[in-house]
Design an enzyme around this catalytic site. Sequence first.
Site: not given
Ligand code: GLN
Length: 749
Positions: A430, A692
């Site tokens: 996303g 991450h």
């Molecule tokens: N759609 C969100 C993004 O891509 C999902 C984030 C998440 O899962 N914490 O940032």
Amino acid sequence: MKIQVLGLPRIGVNRELKKTIEAFWQNKLSLSELEETARNIRKFNLNLQKQMDFDLITVGDFSYYDQVLDMTVTLGAIPERFNWNGEDVELSTYFSLPRGSQDAYAMEMTKWFDTNYHYIVPEFYKNQTFKLTNNKILNELKEAQELGFSNLKPVMIGPLTYIFLGKSIQKDFDKWELLDTIIDVYIQLLQSIAPHCNWIQIDEPILTLELPKHIQQNFIYTYKKIKNAIPNNNIMLATYFEDVLSNKDIILSLPVESIHLDLVRGWKQVEFVSEFKDKFSLSLGVINGRNIWKSDLNKIIKLVESIGIHLDNNTFIAPSCSLLHVPIDLDCEQKLNPELKSWMAFAVQKCRELRILKQALNGQDVASELAQNQQDIQSRAKSQLRTNPLIQEKMKAISPEMFSRTPYKQRKVEQQKLLDLPLLPTTTIGSFPQTKEIRQTRLKYKKGELSETKYKTQMKKFIDEIIEKQEKIGLDVLVHGEPERSDMVEYFGLLLEGFCTTENGWVQSYGTRCVKPPIIYGDIVRSKPMTVEWITYAQSRTKKPVKGMLTGPITLLCWSFVRDDQPRKDTAFQLALAIREEVQDLEKAGIKIIQIDEPALKEGMPLKGQKQKDYLNWAVKAFRLATSGVKEQTQIHTHMCYSEFEDIIEWIAKMDADVISIEASRSKMSLLEVFKEFNYPNEIGPGIYDIHSPRIPSVEEMKELIKLALEVIPQEKLWINPDCGLKTRNWPETIASLKNMVQAALSFR
Ligand code: GLN
Ligand code: ZN
């Protein structure tokens, strides 16, 4: 009556720690500047406790990243791949453990009990050795002494919780074999601090879980050893997030002086308090450390008096858990509606509540403070702001068919016809990098320095670039990149009625990542579309499908501070109805794929067995309510990350999303084990790129992960995607990694 806390927020009132650490990572600030910031935060917390007249002053709860990681370093339990030389761990090495380095992948991260705080998972293997290294607790203790503070109570995570939360990295290796070796180092640690303090707080939150017998037995064994090693100190065993009733008998036989009980979440144990009180000095966790509402002080006073220990000199009152989970200071909020603000208390205000309670229970005159508190509690109870008849009507009109779609097999055919996707379709989760330009544009608009038209034009320009980049990379299903969202929950909080947001209500989520949970104070209503304009714009720029991107009802619930005046389930269903309307509007606007993220599904699960099933039941229903209002050819995706999903995979299947993307790369796809036994009915994309870490995964490495996935997931069900959204990454890393990912997918196709 005495007062104390288990721990305080440590990010700094203005997120100084985050800012300095990130600048340090970019070599823009020196180590000594970073250390100075850290010292000031610790000083702030010490002073706060002193000002509030605390009887014990907590130290050692500071962390540059995470308290579990700190214990890993203290015990010298650094995984071999980091080539540690056995000497003191420098800060740069410390940071490479959770972040990874080009030579070593990062340690895994997962959620701390049922919170949105993430800890770094300790790694265990056969014949592992441990060694007392960076004695941060001793250092912080001495630092506080030098600053002139006394009655210090150092805090540390207990050995059994530490082992429990870690993972064995070897098949068939039982991590509990390491217990004795780990206790030995703990004893060295405890003996090093023992001469400098009377009290030591050892956190064993796993005592609120339903523990197997062998772990219960380990408690007796371990704490006998510990008590023998430090016979002259008072040990306060801290439990929180639930009641300890399933381990009550074990606890009663432990050789410790004090027990902290969470009487907010674990209210059931109130009636058993007398049993504990005969044996221990108690710390009563009566102020909610997980939410931002003011406490009803009269109620608490009555409760404490009913327990009959208000005159007992050895009883503490405290927040239910560390205040790490709430924002620091409500006084920083200038823009909150004053009525709403008068209902709230952040960490500093909760400390103040403690002081009033202490004074009241010790017979001092605090009548006016108590009267003010009652007035605020009453004003909230009576306020019109909490209710909206519109949503009450809609809630009553919910009918069974609103929870289901046609069978997946049938949908799959229709969706394939419409979308015509290749085998192993590639996509992202996303968000794309939130560049400085993007953040500045949002900020300028927020401050009123940019008109709405100009703001939209700029945002659309960002979307253009994001779409173009994805086409170049060769992804199959695109996203608009979420540039307009500061945060996936706050964004919706700003648009839905019943929510308010704060300016500075930050809470640590992991490492330097902080979140600013919005606050649900009343009934939820969606008065206008929230995402349709952005998504349809993005779709107009490409022939490839663009996914609509929404946050699901459970995640909106879990990542907000929620109202405590109605069941969580009711709030979840109200949120689900709002999202359902948005999903339907997206479909009407021609969007063929809609992703509704539920990363918090597991986190919202209660810690105890009997409550879990009930929760999963309504949580799955809330998701289905949000997503079942569309035609069969509309493909519904969901996404989950950074929790253990293995044990609830059947419930995830019941959500009946057509496609789920799920974090898996940090654990080297260990998640996939579950698919050997459980035939996941719909499509699934286990993440193959750990977002991450700044590290760029190679094509080969990702091919390896795809191969593992194909062993258990049929090719026609497998999607290729990263672990999570890319908002925290930069563009060069992102492009390089995604290109590798697409190439890896192509090689199988
Ligand atoms: N759609 C969100 C993004 O891509 C999902 C984030 C998440 O899962 N914490 O940032
Ligand atoms: Zn995610």
